[in-house]
Design an enzyme around this catalytic site. Structure first.
Site: not given
Length: 1104
Positions: A987, A1030
């Site tokens: 990511s 996140k």
């Protein structure tokens, strides 16, 4: 020619008689010709008939004493009277054993008769059917014992099965065919009790007639019928005849006699005269002179070959040249029964010449005798057989009769039929002995094995008998003492009572009855008693057919679930759907749910809440680190301490067949040498198989289909695919700050207050303090760490209250002396001061205090004054939990230098974090160095980003021409701070690419912009996971803009709450060009990119 007086001299020669020995059919018995013979009476009146072995025809009668018959007519011949006419031997006489007559004459000397004077042992003396004296005789008449004919060319063939017969050993055979039975009776009636016994090649054939010579073995035995008796095998079945046969010698079958053979007019049997119709028609005057018509011995041997000549007999061939007779076969009278009986032409099986003193033969015989002795020591029955053989043996030395020794070895062995037939058919004495030795060796091995088994069984039986004897004595002692019952009867009754209340399936009930019956017959002291008792106890502990009623009230379930847990909307909705289906159907089948999420989010506790909402019993067990399959499937009953697996233990504990079983940590199952527990869970968690789950201990099918299984796991990657496929996965994501605030205020703080003993004390934990705990101390996705800190706050508060007020402010409650309480409740217990201890001299006893008080009275809680007030705020929070663990949310709060970008990561504890990416360059050789405890995937993302930047360096404005090389003379170093925390995953691709472009273009990136997403080699942006955690980290760090992959938009809209998305602008990109334009918006390089690196379309934006 042998004159008549010669026969008289032979009759007078004495011979020692041997006592008749009667033995069983399996033991060697003497030949029927061996019993003591009768005297041949020399009375003046009776006539003696001299017969040939081949059926002779009587030509003339002569009296031995030369006394002429009375003259009753003109021709001088005496006509035969009615009582003197000879008749065929009755069947009754033939069935009588010759041994009875032999016993009556055993004390008289035997007469050694020649072949021409042989008489049948089954025929009576002439002139009387019962063997008595004829009328007018002056004394008892005695008949000479016959000699078995050495040559018998034609016999009645009797097929036998299972085992061949051997010479010298009796055997009883059963005949069921009426023609064959009639033939045997005819043989006895005619004084020819001889048959041939041949082994059938096919043991499955049951026939009394040989229709084809290939049906039987070519070599058989010549047998004498010693006795017969009839028997009825069953009602409605024909009568059978059992004949006892005594084999004399080996014969070989030549051919079968066809039905077209000549039928004889009459047959004369050995020992008596049977006259046919033609002989009856003749008068006594037509009989010629006896001495002139009896043929010589050599003529009989050459023409008929059926006369047995003793070596001591005189040469009758020289004296009886004029003796002639008519040739007929001995069994000519049986031709009328063809083809219903089998007549065969046979010949004696000749033996190859051998030397008795041959070393090979003597060595084999010595080995045979040695093996005989070894077997005789092991088997008493075998010893009797050998002893009987030694007694019946006519030779003083066993080495003189090797053929009989070989036959004995074959008879006593239990060898295969083909091996026995090979011994019978062998014509070489050496080969026969070799084969017999092999059979006897096998018999020795069997005897040794049988002896060992018998000895072991005897040892066990003796032990059991001793135990039984002692137990009976113990019962008698208990009876005398009034202690008759040993508890076993009560135990059995208790099991029966338990089983009567259970709805056991039919198969389980059968097993229960069998085991209970076994328990009744076992002694309590037996080792198997406890094993059987424990097994029956487990069978009756399983709740067969017992279930708890379920609660399908939806509003009640919602109330309970919300009281116990905050959030977890997906899990709660699934449970409510399960209850709605049950309410519509009236019943529900078991389901398998798998709750997956980070630690501390309440996966285990939600299982208890689900059971409470459904009204089911709850059982939990963990499989984390489990390596033994027996924990799931149970142990075999043969092991000491064996017990069923966890599912059966759960059913026993909850006493219902529809509980909720929580299987914790299914992603942490281990493998070992003793199996894979994950594979054992497949059967238990498969709705198609757990209807008949088979536990190794119980070994009966158990229905687990009504059980609701709930599994928990932190990650799905370590769960085997087949097991994961059987479960319905529900993801339990981490809590956001608002959810943690509610959980702390509604659940964690009240629980911690009670646990610290401050339930009635005025203690206030301000929301600001809880928020500071969440922001600077407990950033994990769960609330387990938050609970620890709140507990710590209340412990510190309790300690502060006690220390501030002092011991005088909180006096001890009045408690009666411990000794008085103990002595009053337990008068038999001595006071502590009176207790004594045995101490080894020179040693000390630690922890032993003779003055220590003991009590059973619970301690009274202290009362805190009402004026005490404790307030925990954000300012004094560090006094309770120490300094903050996290000082700031991001490393760069102001404008960072070129080569720095902000990424978003997912930590191993289930929380998110803002992760800056730092890149720098220095002179070198074009190498890329990576630091910060980076994993393999994130290293690959850095390589991909570098390759994309190099390939598009001219479009980005890094180089002045497309042919110019990039970074060949400089090294690049990439670092991600907080090197103690491992980082892994794809990511960070967009953040690394942005940092590379920022460094090479010398352009800064706005610190309020964060990004996440995986990049491909050609610049595509791919979706990633963990967006909720996140975004929560970005919200906590004050990020204003998030650049995320367009494929993550549905996940953000569904799972991220609005409170977290508030104040953040989301930019959903599909290509790295969109990422770069958004990250460098408003800069000089971005304006140049509109021409050199334009976007195909504007990205989608959302502001919350």
């Amino acid at each position: 020619m042998l004159p008549l007086r010669a026969f008289a001299r032979l009759a007078q020669r004495p011979r020692l008689s041997r006592p008749t020995q009667l033995a069983r059919s399996s033991l060697p018995r003497p030949s029927p010709s061996r019993p003591a013979a009768h005297y041949l009476a020399l009375a003046p009146a009776p006539s003696t008939r001299f017969l040939h072995s081949s059926p002779p025809v009587l030509k003339e009668k002569r009296w031995l004493n030369n006394t002429p018959p009375e003259d009753d007519g003109e021709d001088g011949q005496n006509p035969k009277q009615d009582d003197q006419v000879e008749k065929p031997l009755p069947d009754a006489e033939s069935s009588k054993s010759a041994e009875e007559r032999a016993k009556s004459q055993s004390s008289k000397p035997d007469i050694k008769a020649s072949s021409s004077d042989s008489v049948s042992s089954s025929a009576p003396a002439p002139g009387s059917a019962d063997g008595g004296s004829p009328p007018g005789a002056g004394g008892p008449k005695e008949v000479a014992k016959p000699v078995i004919p050495e040559i018998y060319p034609q016999v009645l063939a009797i097929p036998i099965t299972h085992r061949p017969l051997f010479p010298g050993f009796y055997k009883a055979v059963t005949v069921r065919s009426p023609p064959v039975i009639k033939a045997i009776r005819e043989l006895q009636a005619h004084g020819q009790p001889y048959v041939g016994a041949f082994l059938l090649k096919d043991s499955t054939v049951d026939s009394d007639v040989v229709t084809d010579i290939n049906q039987v073995q070519p070599v058989g035995v010549f047998c004498q019928i010693t006795s017969c008796f009839t028997s009825q095998e069953g009602e409605g079945k024909p009568e059978a005849l059992t004949a006892v046969l005594f084999p004399h010698r080996r014969i070989k079958i030549n051919e079968l006699v066809k039905s077209s053979g000549t039928k004889g007019d009459g047959t004369v049997g050995v020992g008596g005269l049977v006259e046919g119709s033609q002989d009856s028609a003749k008068g006594e005057g037509e009989v010629k002179s006896f001495e002139s018509e009896v043929p010589g011995v050599e003529e009989v041997r050459e023409e008929l070959g059926t006369v047995s000549i003793d070596s001591e007999q005189p040469d009758v061939h020289k004296e009886n040249r004029d003796l002639e007779t008519k040739e007929v076969t001995q069994i000519d009278f049986l031709h009328s029964l063809l083809p219903q009986v089998s007549l065969t032409n046979v010949s004696n099986l000749s033996i190859e010449p051998y030397e008795k003193d041959s070393q090979v033969i003597r060595a084999i015989m010595s080995e045979l005798i040695s093996v005989f002795k070894e077997i005789a020591q092991l088997q008493p029955m075998f010893r009797e057989q050998v002893t009987s053989f030694a007694i019946s043996n006519t030779s003083s030395q066993v080495f003189d009769e090797p053929d009989k020794l070989a036959d004995l070895a074959a008879v006593v062995s239990t060898a295969d039929v083909s091996d026995l037939q090979a011994v019978l058919s062998s014509t070489s004495i050496e080969d026969r002995l070799q084969r017999a030795l092999v059979l006897l060796k096998k018999e020795l091995i069997n005897a040794q094995l049988q002896f060992k088994i018998s000895r072991d069984v005897d040892t066990k039986i003796q032990k059991r008998q001793r135990e039984y004897y002692l137990m009976e004595q113990l019962k008698g002692i208990k009876k005398e003492l009034g202690m008759e019952s040993d508890g076993k009867d009560k135990l059995v009754e208790g099991f029966k009572e338990k089983a009567s209340k259970l709805a056991m399936p039919e198969g389980v009930r059968k097993v229960f009855d069998e085991e209970l019956n076994k328990l009744v017959h076992l002694e309590p002291a037996a080792s198997e008693f406890n094993v059987t008792r424990n097994y029956i106890d487990w069978l009756t502990q399983v709740p067969w057919g017992v279930h708890t009623p379920e609660n399908y009230n939806i509003s009640h379930a919602i109330k309970i679930l919300d009281e116990d847990h905050y959030g977890l909307k997906d899990v709660k909705d699934r449970i409510l759907e399960f209850m709605a289906i049950g309410k519509l159907r009236g019943s529900v089948e078991g389901k398998i749910l798998c709750l997956v999420g980070p630690p501390g989010v309440g996966k285990t506790s939600i299982g208890k809440s689900i059971a409470k909402a459904l009204g089911r019993q709850f059982f939990r067990f963990s499989v984390g680190g489990l390596t033994d399959v027996a924990e799931i499937k149970g142990h075999r009953r043969t092991y000491i301490g064996a017990m069923p697996g966890k599912p059966i233990q759960a059913l026993k504990k909850v006493a219902t067949e529809n509980p909720l079983i929580l299987i914790d940590e299914v992603d942490k199952i281990s493998k070992a040498y003793n199996g894979d527990p994950a594979s054992a869970l497949l059967e238990m968690l498969d709705p198609e198989q757990n209807k008949s789950f088979l536990d190794h201990y119980l070994d009966v099918p158990i229905d687990l289909s009504k059980v609701l299984f709930v599994c928990t796991a932190n990650v799905l990657e370590t769960i085997p695919g087949p097991l994961l496929d059987r479960m319905e996965v529900l993801e339990v994501s981490g809590y956001v700050s608002a959810e943690k605030m509610n959980i702390a205020e509604r659940y964690l703080s009240p629980q911690a207050k009670v646990a610290a003993g401050l339930e009635d004390v005025n203690i206030e934990l301000e929301p600001g303090a809880i928020e500071a705990l969440i922001r600077y101390y407990c950033r994990e996705s769960g609330v387990r760490n938050l609970k620890k800190h709140i507990d710590k706050i209340y412990r510190k508060a309790a300690f502060k209250i006690v220390t501030d007020l002092g011991e005088s402010g909180l006096p001890e409650p009045a408690t009666p002396p411990a000794e008085n309480q103990v002595e009053a409740q337990y008068p038999d217990i001595k006071p502590a001061s009176e207790l004594t201890y045995n101490v080894i001299p020179g040693t000390e006893v630690s922890g032993v205090d003779t003055k220590t008080d003991v009590t059973t009275v619970p301690r009274e809680p202290m009362k805190v004054p009402a004026g005490i007030h404790v307030k925990v705020t954000q300012e004094n929070l560090k006094d309770y939990v120490g300094p903050p663990l996290y000082h700031k949310d991001r490393l760069y709060t102001h404008s960072p230098p070129a080569g720095v970008s902000t990424g978003l990561g997912y930590l191993g504890n289930g929380s998110g974090a803002v992760m800056p990416v730092e890149i720098n360059s220095m002179p070198g050789k074009g190498n890329l160095q990576l630091t910060g405890k980076l994993g393999e995937v994130i290293r690959e993302s850095a390589q991909i980003a570098m390759s994309w930047v190099k390939s598009n360096a001219y479009l980005l404005g890094i180089t002045k021409s497309e042919a110019e090389a990039t970074l060949n003379d400089r090294d690049v170093h990439l670092h991600m701070p907080e090197g103690g925390i491992g980082k892994e995953g794809p990511s960070a691709g967009t953040a690394i690419l942005t940092a590379f472009v920022s460094l090479f273009t010398k352009t800064r990136v706005d610190p309020d912009i964060a990004m996440t997403g995986e990049i491909s080699l050609l610049g595509q942006v791919l979706p990633v996971g963990g967006l909720k955690e996140k975004i929560l980290a970005a919200h906590r760090a004050g990020i204003k803009k998030l650049i995320v992959p367009a494929g993550c938009k549905p996940d953000i809209d569904e799972n991220v709450p609005e409170s977290v998305k508030g104040g953040i602008e989301f930019v959903f990109v599909e290509d790295v060009r969109q990422v770069l334009h958004e990250a460098f918006r408003g800069t000089e390089v971005e304006k140049r990119w509109q021409e050199t690196l334009p976007m195909e379309e504007e990205p989608q934006r959302e502001r919350h």
